[in-house]
Write a protein that holds these residues in place. Structure first.
Motif, PDB file in Angstrom:
ATOM      1  N   GLU B 100       0.840  -1.187   0.000  1.00 37.67           N
ATOM      2  CA  GLU B 100       0.000   0.000   0.000  1.00 37.67           C
ATOM      3  C   GLU B 100       0.884   1.249   0.000  1.00 37.67           C
ATOM      4  O   GLU B 100       1.769   1.387   0.836  1.00 37.67           O
ATOM      5  CB  GLU B 100      -0.897  -0.018   1.250  1.00 37.67           C
ATOM      6  N   ALA B 101       0.647   2.133  -0.965  1.00 37.72           N
ATOM      7  CA  ALA B 101       1.432   3.375  -1.031  1.00 37.72           C
ATOM      8  C   ALA B 101       0.615   4.505  -0.426  1.00 37.72           C
ATOM      9  O   ALA B 101      -0.546   4.710  -0.782  1.00 37.72           O
ATOM     10  CB  ALA B 101       1.789   3.686  -2.476  1.00 37.72           C
ATOM     11  N   VAL B 102       1.188   5.207   0.524  1.00 37.79           N
ATOM     12  CA  VAL B 102       0.460   6.293   1.213  1.00 37.79           C
ATOM     13  C   VAL B 102       1.256   7.597   1.122  1.00 37.79           C
ATOM     14  O   VAL B 102       2.461   7.584   0.866  1.00 37.79           O
ATOM     15  CB  VAL B 102       0.221   5.949   2.706  1.00 37.79           C
ATOM     16  N   ASP B 103       0.549   8.705   1.326  1.00 37.93           N
ATOM     17  CA  ASP B 103       1.236  10.007   1.291  1.00 37.93           C
ATOM     18  C   ASP B 103       2.138  10.161   2.500  1.00 37.93           C
ATOM     19  O   ASP B 103       3.236  10.659   2.401  1.00 37.93           O
ATOM     20  CB  ASP B 103       0.207  11.136   1.223  1.00 37.93           C
ATOM     21  N   GLU B 104       1.587   9.754   3.668  1.00 35.79           N
ATOM     22  CA  GLU B 104       2.458   9.724   4.837  1.00 35.79           C
ATOM     23  C   GLU B 104       2.033   8.640   5.824  1.00 35.79           C
ATOM     24  O   GLU B 104       0.884   8.188   5.792  1.00 35.79           O
ATOM     25  CB  GLU B 104       2.530  11.092   5.521  1.00 35.79           C
ATOM     26  N   ILE B 105       2.952   8.218   6.654  1.00 36.18           N
ATOM     27  CA  ILE B 105       2.667   7.179   7.649  1.00 36.18           C
ATOM     28  C   ILE B 105       1.676   7.749   8.666  1.00 36.18           C
ATOM     29  O   ILE B 105       1.855   8.850   9.172  1.00 36.18           O
ATOM     30  CB  ILE B 105       3.988   6.755   8.341  1.00 36.18           C
ATOM     31  N   VAL B 184       9.249   1.273   7.961  1.00 36.03           N
ATOM     32  CA  VAL B 184       8.433   2.259   7.244  1.00 36.03           C
ATOM     33  C   VAL B 184       8.980   3.681   7.385  1.00 36.03           C
ATOM     34  O   VAL B 184       8.524   4.597   6.699  1.00 36.03           O
ATOM     35  CB  VAL B 184       6.951   2.215   7.698  1.00 36.03           C
ATOM     36  N   ALA B 185       9.948   3.863   8.276  1.00 36.22           N
ATOM     37  CA  ALA B 185      10.535   5.203   8.444  1.00 36.22           C
ATOM     38  C   ALA B 185      11.841   5.070   9.213  1.00 36.22           C
ATOM     39  O   ALA B 185      12.136   4.021   9.789  1.00 36.22           O
ATOM     40  CB  ALA B 185       9.576   6.120   9.199  1.00 36.22           C
ATOM     41  N   GLU B 186      12.652   6.146   9.198  1.00 41.69           N
ATOM     42  CA  GLU B 186      13.846   6.166  10.033  1.00 41.69           C
ATOM     43  C   GLU B 186      13.995   7.541  10.691  1.00 41.69           C
ATOM     44  O   GLU B 186      13.479   8.538  10.189  1.00 41.69           O
ATOM     45  CB  GLU B 186      15.107   5.815   9.212  1.00 41.69           C
ATOM     46  N   VAL B 187      14.649   7.577  11.842  1.00 40.75           N
ATOM     47  CA  VAL B 187      14.849   8.828  12.588  1.00 40.75           C
ATOM     48  C   VAL B 187      16.295   8.844  13.084  1.00 40.75           C
ATOM     49  O   VAL B 187      16.798   7.824  13.549  1.00 40.75           O
ATOM     50  CB  VAL B 187      13.953   8.886  13.857  1.00 40.75           C
ATOM     51  N   LYS B 288       3.821  -3.923  10.994  1.00 40.72           N
ATOM     52  CA  LYS B 288       3.498  -5.260  10.488  1.00 40.72           C
ATOM     53  C   LYS B 288       2.997  -5.198   9.045  1.00 40.72           C
ATOM     54  O   LYS B 288       3.019  -6.191   8.322  1.00 40.72           O
ATOM     55  CB  LYS B 288       2.424  -5.892  11.381  1.00 40.72           C
ATOM     56  N   THR B 289       2.506  -4.028   8.637  1.00 46.56           N
ATOM     57  CA  THR B 289       1.875  -3.924   7.317  1.00 46.56           C
ATOM     58  C   THR B 289       2.829  -3.367   6.268  1.00 46.56           C
ATOM     59  O   THR B 289       3.703  -2.566   6.553  1.00 46.56           O
ATOM     60  CB  THR B 289       0.629  -3.007   7.390  1.00 46.56           C
ATOM     61  N   ARG B 290       2.628  -3.826   5.025  1.00 43.85           N
ATOM     62  CA  ARG B 290       3.420  -3.324   3.889  1.00 43.85           C
ATOM     63  C   ARG B 290       2.830  -2.002   3.426  1.00 43.85           C
ATOM     64  O   ARG B 290       2.176  -1.921   2.388  1.00 43.85           O
ATOM     65  CB  ARG B 290       3.351  -4.319   2.736  1.00 43.85           C
ATOM     66  N   THR B 291       3.058  -0.959   4.226  1.00 44.12           N
ATOM     67  CA  THR B 291       2.557   0.366   3.887  1.00 44.12           C
ATOM     68  C   THR B 291       3.746   1.305   3.812  1.00 44.12           C
ATOM     69  O   THR B 291       4.402   1.552   4.822  1.00 44.12           O
ATOM     70  CB  THR B 291       1.578   0.857   4.981  1.00 44.12           C
ATOM     71  N   PHE B 292       4.032   1.775   2.603  1.00 41.39           N
ATOM     72  CA  PHE B 292       5.218   2.620   2.440  1.00 41.39           C
ATOM     73  C   PHE B 292       4.823   3.991   1.899  1.00 41.39           C
ATOM     74  O   PHE B 292       3.838   4.110   1.161  1.00 41.39           O
ATOM     75  CB  PHE B 292       6.209   1.951   1.487  1.00 41.39           C
ATOM     76  N   VAL B 293       5.589   4.999   2.264  1.00 39.54           N
ATOM     77  CA  VAL B 293       5.283   6.338   1.750  1.00 39.54           C
ATOM     78  C   VAL B 293       5.657   6.422   0.268  1.00 39.54           C
ATOM     79  O   VAL B 293       6.625   5.823  -0.178  1.00 39.54           O
ATOM     80  CB  VAL B 293       6.001   7.463   2.539  1.00 39.54           C
ATOM     81  N   LYS B 294       4.829   7.199  -0.480  1.00 38.82           N
ATOM     82  CA  LYS B 294       5.029   7.310  -1.928  1.00 38.82           C
ATOM     83  C   LYS B 294       6.388   7.884  -2.282  1.00 38.82           C
ATOM     84  O   LYS B 294       6.983   7.509  -3.274  1.00 38.82           O
ATOM     85  CB  LYS B 294       3.919   8.172  -2.540  1.00 38.82           C
ATOM     86  N   ASN B 295       6.866   8.829  -1.456  1.00 44.98           N
ATOM     87  CA  ASN B 295       8.150   9.464  -1.792  1.00 44.98           C
ATOM     88  C   ASN B 295       9.340   8.814  -1.059  1.00 44.98           C
ATOM     89  O   ASN B 295      10.351   9.460  -0.801  1.00 44.98           O
ATOM     90  CB  ASN B 295       8.097  10.969  -1.508  1.00 44.98           C
TER      91      ASN B 295
END
Lengths: 376, 376
Positions: B100-105, B184-187, B288-295
């Motif tokens: 799933e591609a999303v604009d933001e997490i 899904v993200a890094e900080v 757990k979900t394959r949800t990644f940001v579009k950019n």
């Protein structure tokens, strides 16, 4: 339907022409190499290669082919450089420092240092390599062991570098970089962790377990079933065993070797507590002198890439092109540079082997820095 | 004396012929690819490639040229395979699972888990990414955090993966392999270690220092000047601070963050005690979900090579060939196999980018296994 046989016959025809053109091209580039050697010019000329690739791209008719063909020419030029390095090595223009080649590493009368106390796995590795009668002493840290070799207080140090379950011991890699010592041998020691305590220890009353941090990690599954135990890490496993012996507190236990239990008169409470039954640690024998055995089979190097995309890949290509097998690659941060890395690589081969020479020469010419760590 | 200009003119002439032969060869191999796609045959045919290389070698006249020319043909065939993988991707024959591609997490209403206690660096990373009002809880180990995400008790976990001074946190890499969770993200969090104790602590009377093992390592130079202090490692730095607060023993001190000192009302005894002033930890946000940001700009994968010389190099070639930059490579032992490794690689690029798709496809076809760890 396409005729696969017909297509392949046409490809074979093209390949015959390619082979003959490659041979002619190699004859010409070896002349360029001779010219460069005569005039003392560097083999790698990035500006000339960039221009060449631009010229190639302008010759390609189909847009989609530009990238793959430019890529092939990058490889042709890289191969040509490798041929030139080979020529330089053959002509004796080597950048390598000399070393002393011996039939075997001198063990008689040698003074050996290891980290930890008697009964530690490093102690076992030392006895295994140097024999029971070795003149030895121990120090509290790996750094102290490296320092003892540097200062000539010891001829050799025994240091763990890698465990088959937990992986590289990165602090020792960092010390290999920091000190100008050399790896002259390696020893594999089987790690068999057991749980030990004072005689008559009741497992249900245990509050604290001591071991080395790696020992705790290697027995993670076992410790998961004793979540209430406080885990305290010690400089090494034998120190943990010694602590149980000294503290005389039967709510404390240690994870260490059977030898350590025996040495400190402790009772073995449980065996086979490691996550993996086949747990082996690789130790290296480190010396200050460039003295390598003639039949050495492994070459260890450390290098830093220039900070460009693909530069690690390019450096590894020298190893592969020379038909060498890479048994290990380890990256470590470069101090003072955020998110830049140096790479520790082990290659199967002797530094006197022409292929290893050529690979090291190529990496030396095209990396920011390279250092030979050992040949053993 | 050789005439460099004349030699280079001859090389240019050969290269013009090579370009045109390469283009013709590529036209033919794309027909082979079409045939393979129609008939469902695998792109990589090791036996056919081996035969081809033998045939090539027999065409080479000069003995010394056999190896370099066979090597070039290996590369030509590898490039040809890459072109075929590209074609397969274009025709939609992809092996990749959907995501799933999303604009933001989604951060609102999210429940977040971290390892340690309030005041730990992971806590700071969480607040940085999810904001001060985030619904959160903590667990004792990194494994517990992964488990909480797997079981749906938390939507996200915050885990440290790499420190700019001490390198990779290998236990977290192993957990990324063990669990089917996704990054899904890094900080990035700046680590500023300080020494703390109860109010009025006298440094000359200190006997024991508590911190996380990494905290102790990162302050090694400072601790070298206090060799008499016993070093005890704790699950994380904030637990070490909490211990000082609870034990009320002013011979004990801790190395942790300023925030931890504040949280537990401890006095800061010394600042700037870390070996490197620029010390940063990279944390990953795991779901757990394959949800990644579009950019998304970074792709993380883990793969295992087949156990053959050069196979790691071959797999990396897919990344380089597609013009992608590799920002990280980390090797870890494969459990149950002595001295075999899996590789964790970070690539700059989005998995929707054609170049990343082609690289992943190539690695998928030619590795023992590959798994997408995240896109962020």
């Amino acid at each position: 339907m396409l005729d696969l046989g017909e297509i392949r016959k046409n490809i074979d025809g093209i390949d015959r022409q390619l082979v003959s053109l490659f041979e002619e091209r190699m004859r010409l580039t070896s002349q360029v190499a001779e010219y460069k050697i005569e005039t003392g010019k560097k083999v790698l000329d990035p500006e000339r290669e960039r221009q060449k690739l631009e010229a190639i791209k302008s010759l390609v008719e189909k847009e989609d082919n530009k990238h793959p063909i430019a890529d092939l020419f990058s490889q042709i030029m890289a191969n040509s450089r490798k041929g030139q390095y080979m020529l330089l090595e053959k002509m004796g223009q080597t950048l390598r420092e000399p070393y002393e080649a011996v039939d075997e590493i001198k063990k008689e009368g040698a003074k050996v240092v290891y980290q930890g106390v008697a009964g530690a796995y490093a102690y076992a590795a030392m006895l295994d390599y140097f024999g029971e009668d070795v003149d030895n002493f121990n120090v509290p840290t790996w750094k102290d062991a490296m320092e003892a070799v540097k200062e000539g207080k010891a001829d050799y140090a025994v240091l763990p570098i890698e465990n088959s379950t937990t992986g590289s011991i990165t602090a020792v890699y960092d010390l290999l970089q920091e000190y100008n010592n050399y790896i002259v041998a390696e020893v594999y020691v089987k790690v068999e962790h057991v749980l030990m305590g004072l005689k008559g220890t009741d497992l249900s009353k245990v509050t604290t377990v001591y071991s080395h941090a790696q020992g705790l990690t290697q027995c993670e599954s076992f410790l998961e079933s004793h979540k209430d135990w406080q885990q305290i890490s010690q400089p090494n496993t034998a120190v943990a065993a010694k602590k149980i012996f000294e503290d005389k507190d039967n709510s404390h236990v240690a994870i260490a070797s059977k030898e350590a239990a025996k040495l400190y008169g402790l009772e073995i409470l449980k065996t086979d507590i490691a996550d993996e039954a086949n747990n082996t640690t690789r130790f290296v024998i480190v010396s200050k002198t460039r003295t390598f055995v003639k039949n050495a089979k492994k070459t260890s190097i450390v290098f830093e890439c220039v900070n460009e995309p693909g530069s690690l890949y390019n450096l590894l290509s020298h190893i592969i092109y020379n038909g060498l097998n890479m048994t290990k690659i380890e990256s470590r941060p470069i101090e003072g540079r955020q998110w830049e890395f140096r790479f520790f690589v082990d290659i199967e081969g002797n530094i006197n082997d022409q292929r290893v020479m050529n690979a090291l020469r190529g990496i030396e010419e095209e990396s920011r820095s390279i250092r030979l760590l050992g040949n053993y």
